[in-house]
Motif scaffolding. Structure first.
Motif, PDB file in Angstrom:
ATOM      1  N   LEU A  81     -65.570 -66.995  34.421  1.00  0.00           N
ATOM      2  CA  LEU A  81     -64.319 -66.234  34.432  1.00  0.00           C
ATOM      3  C   LEU A  81     -64.230 -65.352  35.675  1.00  0.00           C
ATOM      4  O   LEU A  81     -65.062 -64.484  35.887  1.00  0.00           O
ATOM      5  CB  LEU A  81     -64.293 -65.359  33.165  1.00  0.00           C
ATOM      6  N   ASP A  82     -63.192 -65.623  36.493  1.00  0.00           N
ATOM      7  CA  ASP A  82     -62.961 -64.775  37.655  1.00  0.00           C
ATOM      8  C   ASP A  82     -61.893 -63.770  37.245  1.00  0.00           C
ATOM      9  O   ASP A  82     -60.715 -63.916  37.560  1.00  0.00           O
ATOM     10  CB  ASP A  82     -62.505 -65.661  38.831  1.00  0.00           C
ATOM     11  N   SER A  83     -62.317 -62.750  36.512  1.00  0.00           N
ATOM     12  CA  SER A  83     -61.316 -61.864  35.921  1.00  0.00           C
ATOM     13  C   SER A  83     -60.542 -61.088  36.984  1.00  0.00           C
ATOM     14  O   SER A  83     -59.385 -60.736  36.774  1.00  0.00           O
ATOM     15  CB  SER A  83     -61.936 -60.928  34.882  1.00  0.00           C
ATOM     16  N   GLU A  84     -61.159 -60.869  38.160  1.00  0.00           N
ATOM     17  CA  GLU A  84     -60.436 -60.146  39.211  1.00  0.00           C
ATOM     18  C   GLU A  84     -59.238 -60.962  39.688  1.00  0.00           C
ATOM     19  O   GLU A  84     -58.135 -60.444  39.859  1.00  0.00           O
ATOM     20  CB  GLU A  84     -61.364 -59.890  40.386  1.00  0.00           C
ATOM     21  N   HIS A  85     -59.487 -62.265  39.864  1.00  0.00           N
ATOM     22  CA  HIS A  85     -58.418 -63.159  40.308  1.00  0.00           C
ATOM     23  C   HIS A  85     -57.301 -63.206  39.254  1.00  0.00           C
ATOM     24  O   HIS A  85     -56.123 -63.077  39.565  1.00  0.00           O
ATOM     25  CB  HIS A  85     -58.997 -64.553  40.553  1.00  0.00           C
ATOM     26  N   PHE A  86     -57.727 -63.346  37.988  1.00  0.00           N
ATOM     27  CA  PHE A  86     -56.732 -63.427  36.908  1.00  0.00           C
ATOM     28  C   PHE A  86     -55.930 -62.124  36.798  1.00  0.00           C
ATOM     29  O   PHE A  86     -54.715 -62.151  36.646  1.00  0.00           O
ATOM     30  CB  PHE A  86     -57.414 -63.741  35.570  1.00  0.00           C
ATOM     31  N   SER A  87     -56.626 -60.970  36.867  1.00  0.00           N
ATOM     32  CA  SER A  87     -55.844 -59.729  36.735  1.00  0.00           C
ATOM     33  C   SER A  87     -54.952 -59.488  37.937  1.00  0.00           C
ATOM     34  O   SER A  87     -53.879 -58.897  37.794  1.00  0.00           O
ATOM     35  CB  SER A  87     -56.684 -58.488  36.434  1.00  0.00           C
ATOM     36  N   SER A  88     -55.350 -59.997  39.131  1.00  0.00           N
ATOM     37  CA  SER A  88     -54.482 -59.749  40.291  1.00  0.00           C
ATOM     38  C   SER A  88     -53.142 -60.478  40.114  1.00  0.00           C
ATOM     39  O   SER A  88     -52.098 -59.957  40.512  1.00  0.00           O
ATOM     40  CB  SER A  88     -55.174 -60.145  41.585  1.00  0.00           C
TER      41      SER A  88
END
Ligand code: PLP
Length: 381
Positions: free
Chosen positions: A251-258
């Motif tokens: 999970l690349d949560s930074e990418h998803f939240s951006s």
């Protein structure tokens, strides 16, 4: 991908679908029957339990398959009511799902305390600490991991540690966490629950974790006497497959939240009176809960639906509820204001282009709603 209601439910993962169909065709025998086919099913079920338990770093014996999170949440309170001293109280966060609040009220009538809702959507640790130092401490604290409505992540690890220090049981409704947040340390909680349809598994299956935890369903010796009722093996193997696919996914949560944050910025600039609930708190990367004064939420949902986009008015289970959703009640929104809550919740397959398309659809829907209201205000003679 135009489905933005993944906190309500997620589409079935292709591998989970395959496992489900195969088990429906070949694994339909009763797992408790005395012949070899059933023994194979029992063995496969135990493998699922072990696989899930190993990612959660818990003893497989502490995991009971249930029909989902509603049953699991109910079970925590029903079993506690039978084992705790007369007059015991329980303490809840103000944001809990109805399967927690209503179960608490049913099994601990007039003995439920609720923490204060803070402006940012989190609970206050100091208030919890005060409750735990009172002479009549609660026997159990229930604070969810993340809100299905706002996506706000509660400080559940701190809660777990504080409850441990005070020797108080801690129940964590972690239904919204798998696939969206870190599951690390869930083993610190006395009890926690999962629902497979929130992460690509089928509906009607989930689990309750906790030492000595048992379901409210009696009348059978299944699950080593912890839950009555023939085990739903096809759902269990399918849920386990979805779970394992999830564990393989980085999970690349930074990418998803951006992507979500850009969408929120666009919404704020298009609709300046909009409020993003819980924006100041740590949140799941997939959720935006808006309070949007222009037009009632069901009109937005209807217009966006016609444009091919599915979003929600808040939690799916409170769409038709009169008193408003837990968050509306916690924020003390008037019934009229709570009809302006809109929830958008994405999942792994959404791309930046999908979020841009959703924003364009909001603009189009706004235009259509504005035109409609202008038409309806024209007085004809
Ligand atoms: N708890 C939370 C936080 C949820 O979001 C849901 C689902 O809506 C539930 C519990 C109930 O889950 P289930 O559909 O498995 O009964």
């Amino acid at each position: 991908m135009s489905y933005f209601d993944n906190n309500a439910t997620t589409p079935l993962h292709p591998a989970a679908r395959e496992a489900l169909v195969q088990a429906l065709e070949q694994g339909w025998a009763n797992p408790s029957s005395p012949y070899r086919t059933s023994a194979q099913i029992r063995a496969s079920m135990e493998k699922c339990r072990e696989s899930i338990a190993s990612t959660l770093r818990i003893d497989p014996e502490h995991l009971t398959f249930t029909s989902g999170a509603t049953e699991a949440n109910n079970s925590v309170f029903s079993s506690l009511a039978h084992t705790s001293p007369l007059g015991s109280r329980v303490l809840l966060s103000p944001y809990e799902h109805p399967s927690v609040t209503e179960a608490a009220q049913l099994w601990f009538p007039d003995r439920v305390d609720t923490l204060t809702a803070q402006q940012n959507g989190e609970i206050a640790m100091e208030e919890l600490s005060d409750f735990l130092q009172k002479e009549q401490r609660p026997v159990l604290v229930a604070v969810m991991a993340a809100s299905n409505e706002s996506g706000v992540i509660q400080p559940w690890r701190e809660v777990a540690r504080l409850c441990q220090t005070h020797g108080v049981l801690y129940h964590c409704d972690s239904t919204q966490l798998p696939g969206k947040g870190s599951l690390h340390d869930l083993s610190l909680c006395s009890f926690f629950v999962t629902s497979a349809h929130k992460f690509g598994g089928p509906k009607g299956i989930g689990w309750l974790v906790g030492e000595g935890a048992s379901s409210l369903l009696v009348g059978g010796e299944q699950e080593k006497g912890r839950r009555g009722g023939t085990e739903n093996y096809p759902a269990i193997i399918s849920a386990c497959t979805a779970w394992e696919s999830l564990s393989d996914f980085t999970l690349d949560s930074e990418h998803f939240s951006s992507m979500r944050n850009k969408f929120e910025k666009q919404m704020i600039s298009e609709f300046p009176s909009i409020q993003v609930i819980g924006q100041e708190a740590p949140r799941l990367w997939n959720t935006s809960l808006f309070l949007l004064p222009n037009f009632e939420n069901l009109r937005w949902v209807g217009k966006l639906d016609k444009l091919g986009f599915q979003i929600s008015t808040g939690s799916a289970c409170s769409t038709t509820k009169k008193g408003g959703s837990p968050i509306a009640q916690a924020m003390k929104l008037s019934p009229a204001d709570s009809q302006h809550l809109l929830r958008v919740s994405s999942f792994h397959s959404h791309t930046a282009a999908d979020w841009d398309d959703l924003f364009s659809a909001f603009r189009q829907a706004h235009l259509a709603l504005t035109e409609e209201s202008a038409d309806s205000s024209v007085i004809s003679f």
